[in-house]
Motif scaffolding. Sequence first.
Motif, short mmCIF file in Angstrom:
data_model
loop_
_atom_site.label_atom_id
_atom_site.label_comp_id
_atom_site.label_asym_id
_atom_site.label_seq_id
_atom_site.Cartn_x
_atom_site.Cartn_y
_atom_site.Cartn_z
N PHE A 1 0.77 -1.21 0.06
CA PHE A 1 0.04 0.15 -0.03
C PHE A 1 0.87 1.23 0.09
N ILE A 2 1.89 1.28 0.65
CA ILE A 2 2.79 2.30 0.74
C ILE A 2 3.46 2.55 -0.77
N SER B 1 -6.35 -8.54 4.41
CA SER B 1 -6.56 -8.92 3.03
C SER B 1 -8.11 -9.46 2.87
N ALA B 2 -8.56 -9.00 1.92
CA ALA B 2 -10.04 -9.64 1.57
C ALA B 2 -9.94 -11.22 1.28
N THR C 1 -7.27 -5.06 1.45
CA THR C 1 -6.49 -5.26 0.26
C THR C 1 -6.89 -6.25 -0.50
N HIS C 2 -6.40 -6.63 -1.71
CA HIS C 2 -6.28 -8.14 -2.44
C HIS C 2 -7.85 -8.13 -2.81
N VAL D 1 -9.08 -1.20 -0.98
CA VAL D 1 -8.23 -0.73 -1.99
C VAL D 1 -7.59 -2.03 -2.75
N LYS D 2 -7.07 -1.60 -3.93
CA LYS D 2 -6.20 -2.70 -4.74
C LYS D 2 -4.86 -1.78 -5.01
N ASN D 3 -3.88 -2.85 -4.56
CA ASN D 3 -2.72 -2.28 -4.58
C ASN D 3 -2.13 -2.61 -5.97
N TYR D 4 -0.97 -1.61 -6.23
CA TYR D 4 -0.37 -1.93 -7.46
C TYR D 4 0.46 -3.08 -7.21
#
Length: 282
Positions: free
Chosen positions: A54-55, A169-170, A202-203, A245-248
């Motif tokens: 995320f960072i 994490s989802a 996330t995820h 959120v979706k992380n890159y």
Amino acid sequence: MAASPLLDKPWRELQWGEKEKELQYVKEYKPEIEDIKHLRVLMFGHVGAGKSSFINSVSNVLRGRMSIPALTSATTSDRSFTIKYETYKIQLGRGTSKTFLPLVFNDVMGLEEGNHSGIHASDIKLAMKGHVKEGHKFNPVGPLTKDDFGYNPNPSLNDKVHVLVCVMSANAPEIKDSVLQKMKEVRETASKLDIPQMAMMTHIDAACGEIEKDVKNVYRSKHLQKKMKDFSAAVGIPMNCIFPVKNYSEEINMKNDVDILILSALRKMVDFGDDFIEKHLN
């Protein structure tokens, strides 16, 4: 006929076309109090939740390109990749015009089952109060004490945490009771200190095929809504303080829809942290 995995209407509204406005809001933020150079966000969560990713993703969004400020594990292993207490600054601009955003992130070792693995809840509590020195190496066998070199006896206003973010994490299996207990301990300490709290899931694309097809389905996914409600009930964080959120991770180019979800969470961090600074540190 099988029921649709999507709701007819999103249960939360998001302004998908307002990326520039949200970006400007975050980039222009400055703490009003002179003694405070930056707003400090502390991320914690179970192993493999995606805190470091995320960072990285925040840095990508704010710089408008892929960048690598925080190392992350390439696999979702059952061991924490973060072992030291480090402050991550987000750089804006380059060369002589280089500046840093007055918003910094701290990432800690992941929470694990048992007393001799992962970070100790007491270490996260000390970090919130500013007692953990930069570069301190977490020890799963024993928590930080006042006699250790990594203990900061006189934290400044800048050392203290202004927002606590629980990352989940989802796509992870159900959180074990012992890990939930540690999360609750950390949250109780934050509540006593009046530190605002929020959570990120996330995820989300790995957890739901409809989101993988189109990130804009995030607030229409029945599966994700249930995951968030279950997490809210288990950890005690209200739904309006939880952000998916979706992380890159695999992408090589930026995507507006991914950015807007990250910015939506980031804006709340800024608002919550600023309110805390205004109320308690003024």
